[in-house]
Each structure stands twice: as structure tokens, then as C-alpha cells.
Design a protein around this motif. Sequence first.
Motif, PDB file in Angstrom:
ATOM      1  N   LEU A  53      39.106  41.745  18.851  1.00  0.00           N
ATOM      2  CA  LEU A  53      38.841  42.018  20.268  1.00  0.00           C
ATOM      3  C   LEU A  53      40.111  41.969  21.111  1.00  0.00           C
ATOM      4  O   LEU A  53      41.018  41.196  20.836  1.00  0.00           O
ATOM      5  N   THR A  54      40.140  42.794  22.140  1.00  0.00           N
ATOM      6  CA  THR A  54      41.211  42.717  23.129  1.00  0.00           C
ATOM      7  C   THR A  54      40.552  42.597  24.504  1.00  0.00           C
ATOM      8  O   THR A  54      39.338  42.769  24.634  1.00  0.00           O
ATOM      9  N   SER A  55      41.380  42.327  25.507  1.00  0.00           N
ATOM     10  CA  SER A  55      40.827  42.171  26.857  1.00  0.00           C
ATOM     11  C   SER A  55      40.144  43.447  27.331  1.00  0.00           C
ATOM     12  O   SER A  55      39.238  43.401  28.155  1.00  0.00           O
ATOM     13  N   LYS A  56      40.551  44.590  26.791  1.00  0.00           N
ATOM     14  CA  LYS A  56      39.911  45.867  27.168  1.00  0.00           C
ATOM     15  C   LYS A  56      38.420  45.869  26.859  1.00  0.00           C
ATOM     16  O   LYS A  56      37.628  46.465  27.581  1.00  0.00           O
ATOM     17  N   ASP A  57      38.052  45.202  25.743  1.00  0.00           N
ATOM     18  CA  ASP A  57      36.636  45.165  25.372  1.00  0.00           C
ATOM     19  C   ASP A  57      35.786  44.512  26.464  1.00  0.00           C
ATOM     20  O   ASP A  57      34.601  44.790  26.580  1.00  0.00           O
ATOM     21  N   TYR A  58      36.400  43.620  27.248  1.00  0.00           N
ATOM     22  CA  TYR A  58      35.651  42.884  28.273  1.00  0.00           C
ATOM     23  C   TYR A  58      35.807  43.463  29.681  1.00  0.00           C
ATOM     24  O   TYR A  58      35.212  42.953  30.622  1.00  0.00           O
ATOM     25  N   SER A  59      36.630  44.512  29.825  1.00  0.00           N
ATOM     26  CA  SER A  59      36.955  45.031  31.160  1.00  0.00           C
ATOM     27  C   SER A  59      35.720  45.324  32.008  1.00  0.00           C
ATOM     28  O   SER A  59      35.613  44.865  33.145  1.00  0.00           O
ATOM     29  N   ASP A  60      34.798  46.102  31.448  1.00  0.00           N
ATOM     30  CA  ASP A  60      33.631  46.537  32.201  1.00  0.00           C
ATOM     31  C   ASP A  60      32.801  45.327  32.641  1.00  0.00           C
ATOM     32  O   ASP A  60      32.437  45.192  33.812  1.00  0.00           O
ATOM     33  N   PHE A  61      32.565  44.413  31.699  1.00  0.00           N
ATOM     34  CA  PHE A  61      31.787  43.209  31.990  1.00  0.00           C
ATOM     35  C   PHE A  61      32.456  42.376  33.085  1.00  0.00           C
ATOM     36  O   PHE A  61      31.816  41.979  34.066  1.00  0.00           O
ATOM     37  N   ILE A  62      33.744  42.143  32.946  1.00  0.00           N
ATOM     38  CA  ILE A  62      34.451  41.277  33.889  1.00  0.00           C
ATOM     39  C   ILE A  62      34.553  41.916  35.271  1.00  0.00           C
ATOM     40  O   ILE A  62      34.301  41.272  36.291  1.00  0.00           O
ATOM     41  N   GLU A  63      34.863  43.206  35.303  1.00  0.00           N
ATOM     42  CA  GLU A  63      35.033  43.840  36.610  1.00  0.00           C
ATOM     43  C   GLU A  63      33.715  43.988  37.377  1.00  0.00           C
ATOM     44  O   GLU A  63      33.708  43.948  38.598  1.00  0.00           O
ATOM     45  N   THR A  64      32.594  44.119  36.666  1.00  0.00           N
ATOM     46  CA  THR A  64      31.298  44.215  37.360  1.00  0.00           C
ATOM     47  C   THR A  64      30.887  42.879  37.959  1.00  0.00           C
ATOM     48  O   THR A  64      30.200  42.848  38.984  1.00  0.00           O
ATOM     49  N   SER A  65      31.278  41.787  37.336  1.00  0.00           N
ATOM     50  CA  SER A  65      30.732  40.503  37.774  1.00  0.00           C
ATOM     51  C   SER A  65      31.627  39.752  38.752  1.00  0.00           C
ATOM     52  O   SER A  65      31.163  38.850  39.444  1.00  0.00           O
ATOM     53  N   LEU A  66      32.917  40.112  38.838  1.00  0.00           N
ATOM     54  CA  LEU A  66      33.809  39.412  39.777  1.00  0.00           C
ATOM     55  C   LEU A  66      33.872  40.184  41.100  1.00  0.00           C
ATOM     56  O   LEU A  66      34.280  41.336  41.116  1.00  0.00           O
ATOM     57  N   SER A  67      33.508  39.547  42.203  1.00  0.00           N
ATOM     58  CA  SER A  67      33.634  40.222  43.486  1.00  0.00           C
ATOM     59  C   SER A  67      34.825  39.645  44.246  1.00  0.00           C
ATOM     60  O   SER A  67      35.613  38.872  43.696  1.00  0.00           O
ATOM     61  N   SER A  68      34.976  39.997  45.522  1.00  0.00           N
ATOM     62  CA  SER A  68      36.138  39.528  46.281  1.00  0.00           C
ATOM     63  C   SER A  68      36.003  38.037  46.605  1.00  0.00           C
ATOM     64  O   SER A  68      34.915  37.461  46.544  1.00  0.00           O
ATOM     65  N   LEU A  69      37.126  37.406  46.949  1.00  0.00           N
ATOM     66  CA  LEU A  69      37.126  35.968  47.243  1.00  0.00           C
ATOM     67  C   LEU A  69      37.438  35.738  48.712  1.00  0.00           C
ATOM     68  O   LEU A  69      38.284  36.425  49.283  1.00  0.00           O
ATOM     69  N   PRO A  70      36.785  34.746  49.337  1.00  0.00           N
ATOM     70  CA  PRO A  70      37.132  34.408  50.720  1.00  0.00           C
ATOM     71  C   PRO A  70      38.579  33.900  50.815  1.00  0.00           C
ATOM     72  O   PRO A  70      39.086  33.284  49.868  1.00  0.00           O
ATOM     73  N   GLU A  71      39.204  34.154  51.957  1.00  0.00           N
ATOM     74  CA  GLU A  71      40.586  33.741  52.182  1.00  0.00           C
ATOM     75  C   GLU A  71      40.757  32.217  52.052  1.00  0.00           C
ATOM     76  O   GLU A  71      39.863  31.457  52.435  1.00  0.00           O
ATOM     77  N   ASP A  72      41.897  31.781  51.532  1.00  0.00           N
ATOM     78  CA  ASP A  72      42.321  30.371  51.461  1.00  0.00           C
ATOM     79  C   ASP A  72      41.504  29.497  50.510  1.00  0.00           C
ATOM     80  O   ASP A  72      41.616  28.268  50.549  1.00  0.00           O
ATOM     81  N   LYS A  73      40.636  30.103  49.693  1.00  0.00           N
ATOM     82  CA  LYS A  73      39.706  29.297  48.896  1.00  0.00           C
ATOM     83  C   LYS A  73      40.046  29.195  47.408  1.00  0.00           C
ATOM     84  O   LYS A  73      39.527  28.309  46.725  1.00  0.00           O
ATOM     85  N   ALA A  74      40.863  30.102  46.893  1.00  0.00           N
ATOM     86  CA  ALA A  74      41.067  30.116  45.439  1.00  0.00           C
ATOM     87  C   ALA A  74      41.807  28.868  44.959  1.00  0.00           C
ATOM     88  O   ALA A  74      42.800  28.444  45.560  1.00  0.00           O
ATOM     89  N   MET A  75      41.289  28.268  43.909  1.00  0.00           N
ATOM     90  CA  MET A  75      41.925  27.095  43.303  1.00  0.00           C
ATOM     91  C   MET A  75      42.140  27.319  41.809  1.00  0.00           C
ATOM     92  O   MET A  75      41.248  27.787  41.111  1.00  0.00           O
ATOM     93  N   PHE A  76      43.345  26.959  41.339  1.00  0.00           N
ATOM     94  CA  PHE A  76      43.670  27.036  39.921  1.00  0.00           C
ATOM     95  C   PHE A  76      43.924  25.632  39.402  1.00  0.00           C
ATOM     96  O   PHE A  76      44.362  24.761  40.150  1.00  0.00           O
ATOM     97  N   TRP A  77      43.657  25.429  38.129  1.00  0.00           N
ATOM     98  CA  TRP A  77      43.843  24.102  37.547  1.00  0.00           C
ATOM     99  C   TRP A  77      44.464  24.269  36.168  1.00  0.00           C
ATOM    100  O   TRP A  77      44.258  25.278  35.486  1.00  0.00           O
ATOM    101  N   SER A  78      45.235  23.288  35.753  1.00  0.00           N
ATOM    102  CA  SER A  78      45.828  23.302  34.422  1.00  0.00           C
ATOM    103  C   SER A  78      45.936  21.859  33.964  1.00  0.00           C
ATOM    104  O   SER A  78      46.722  21.088  34.514  1.00  0.00           O
ATOM    105  N   GLY A  79      45.093  21.485  33.011  1.00  0.00           N
ATOM    106  CA  GLY A  79      45.048  20.106  32.548  1.00  0.00           C
ATOM    107  C   GLY A  79      44.336  19.168  33.509  1.00  0.00           C
ATOM    108  O   GLY A  79      44.353  17.956  33.315  1.00  0.00           O
ATOM    109  N   THR A  80      43.713  19.720  34.545  1.00  0.00           N
ATOM    110  CA  THR A  80      43.094  18.881  35.587  1.00  0.00           C
ATOM    111  C   THR A  80      41.639  19.294  35.836  1.00  0.00           C
ATOM    112  O   THR A  80      41.152  19.211  36.964  1.00  0.00           O
ATOM    113  N   TYR A  81      40.961  19.729  34.766  1.00  0.00           N
ATOM    114  CA  TYR A  81      39.607  20.276  34.922  1.00  0.00           C
ATOM    115  C   TYR A  81      38.705  19.404  35.795  1.00  0.00           C
ATOM    116  O   TYR A  81      38.106  19.861  36.755  1.00  0.00           O
ATOM    117  N   ARG A  82      38.637  18.122  35.468  1.00  0.00           N
ATOM    118  CA  ARG A  82      37.663  17.262  36.139  1.00  0.00           C
ATOM    119  C   ARG A  82      37.957  17.070  37.624  1.00  0.00           C
ATOM    120  O   ARG A  82      37.097  17.310  38.472  1.00  0.00           O
TER     121      ARG A  82
END
Length: 259
Positions: A53-82
Motif C-alpha cells: 500500500l501507498t498513501s495514494k490508496d487512501y487519498s479518496d478516503f482521507i480527502e472525503t472525510s477531512l474538512s476545514s479546521l477552525p482558525e487557531d485550533k490545530a494541535m500536534f503532539w509527539s510523544g505527548t499523546y495523553r
Amino acid sequence: TPSGTTPGIQNIFLGRCLAYQEIIKPYPQTTVDCNSLWVKFTTSFEGKEPCGLTSKDYSDFIETSLSSLPEDKAMFWSGTYRVAHDYAESGKRFITLEDTLLGYIMNGLVWCGQTAPPGINYHSCPSFNGCPVAANTAFWGKASSQFASRARGTVTVLLDGSNPAKPAYRTDSYFARFELPSLSPEEVQMVNIYVVHAVNQPYRETCNNGTLPAMQRAVKEHGLKYTCQDNPQAILHLLCVDSPGSLMCRIAQHGNYSH
Ligand code: NGD
């Protein structure tokens, strides 16, 4: 032993999809049909060799389900899940990938295909490092980069400054490989980096030490402005729920402020 596709995955998928849109609704977004989303998901991998599998296999699925995000809200985590998810408060304070419809449905699921019928392998799936191109990365890499590309305004990143086994900023993390490079310098005005320090543990890495300077260079080279803070008060207070008596957690116990 590596486990196979999560038993009952179709029911879990559809139940999560419906619950997210009918009950949880953390922020306004366009409605997605859960049954057609399930078809897009299974079409991505069913009947296929899991390691091919490559990421292309998931393109259609991922692009249909992700919509736009409200401003100032996105959060990323690395090693800090909890602590990141405690702080994000299920999308009410911040929105992590796991608070989007896509991440909410997929978080914690195991799945893989096989060429033989029934096309889904419920017996065993390759381990995280078990494929030449990790099957995991085909999905989560694409999901992470698509999520990051939708971020606008100020974004927040929580990194772990206390783990002896893992540096805070790893160039092989999903954050470094897929999220940071996908942030739009036009849409993202500021990157707020928070370095999380476990209560009563030495400060292994800080904004000025370890891998953080390299991270700040990477952010700057990508054309983004940033701030960096070591264990901001809000994060410390969340961590202190589990060790209220420790010295760094003893706050505001001096008097009675009720009158
Ligand atoms: O060696 C591993 C391993 N490395 C990472 N992971 C691993 N799983 C193994 N079995 N063996 C998976 O990545 C695991 O599910 C971790 O929980 C997850 C995140 O790894 P971490 O904490 O080191 O941080 P990363 O920067 O690599 O990835 C987190 C960021 C975050 O901002 C999310 O938006 O990337 C997104 N994400 C990536 C992968 C998986 C989320 C998920 C998820 N929800 O499962």
C-alpha cells in the motif's frame, strides 16, 4: 504476537462515524455519509497485499472525510499523546487529528488486506516496522499531512522533553516528516511550541537545549514564526492532577479566598 484486523471493525467504524456526527460534533463541519465512507475505506486496502500500500490508496478516503479546521485550533503532539488530548479537551480547546472525524474513527484500529478471500485479514497484520513501506505510514502519514495542511492561524505543538529514550524533536516522527512540512506559511501565522516536562523528572530537553534548537530552525526555514515555552502553567496544572502533593505542584494553598 501481531494482531489482525480489529474484530467488529465495520460496526466500530460506522458507530464512531455516526456518534461523531450526531452526538460529539466538536466543531461545525459538513456532513459525510458513513456508509459511503466505509466503502471508501475498505476499497483502499481490501484484497490488496498489505505491504504494497501507498498513501495514494487512501487519498479518496482521507480527502472525503477531512474538512476545514477552525482558525487557531490545530494541535500536534509527539510523544505527548495523553497530556495533549487532556489539554485539547476533545476538540473544545484544541483540535488534534484524533478530534477530526477521520482521526476519531481510525484511532486505535488495526486493519490490513490480503489477496485471498475475504480480502481482509482478521488473523494477523504486519507489525509497525514489518513492511518495507510501513502500512501504518501509508495511512497515518497521509492523514497527518492532510490534517496539517488544513491548519490556519496559530498552531500548537506539544513535545516531550523528559523521555530518555526519545528526543523531543525526532526527524523520523510523523510530526517532523508529515505535519511540519505541510503547514502553510500563508495560512499559519504562528507555531507555539510547548515542551512538556514530567513532574519530578529532570528537564532533559528545554527550548534552548537538546533537539529543540534544531526544531526551531526547521520551523523558521519553513517560513513560519514561532514561540517556545517550557512546561507552561496550564500543562503543569494538568500533569499535577496525578501528583498533587509534589513540590512543583503545590500552588494556591495559602488561604481562603471565599470572602
Ligand atoms: O515505533 C513505533 C511507532 N512510532 C510511532 N508509532 C509507533 N507505533 C509502533 N507500534 N511502533 C505510532 O505513532 C503510534 O501509534 C504512536 O501513538 C503514534 C505517534 O508517535 P509519536 O508520539 O512518537 O509522535 P509522532 O510525531 O510520530 O506522531 C504524532 C503526530 C500527531 O501530531 C498526530 O497528528 O502525528 C499524528 N499521528 C501520527 C500517527 C498516528 C497520529 C496517529 C494516531 N492517532 O494513531
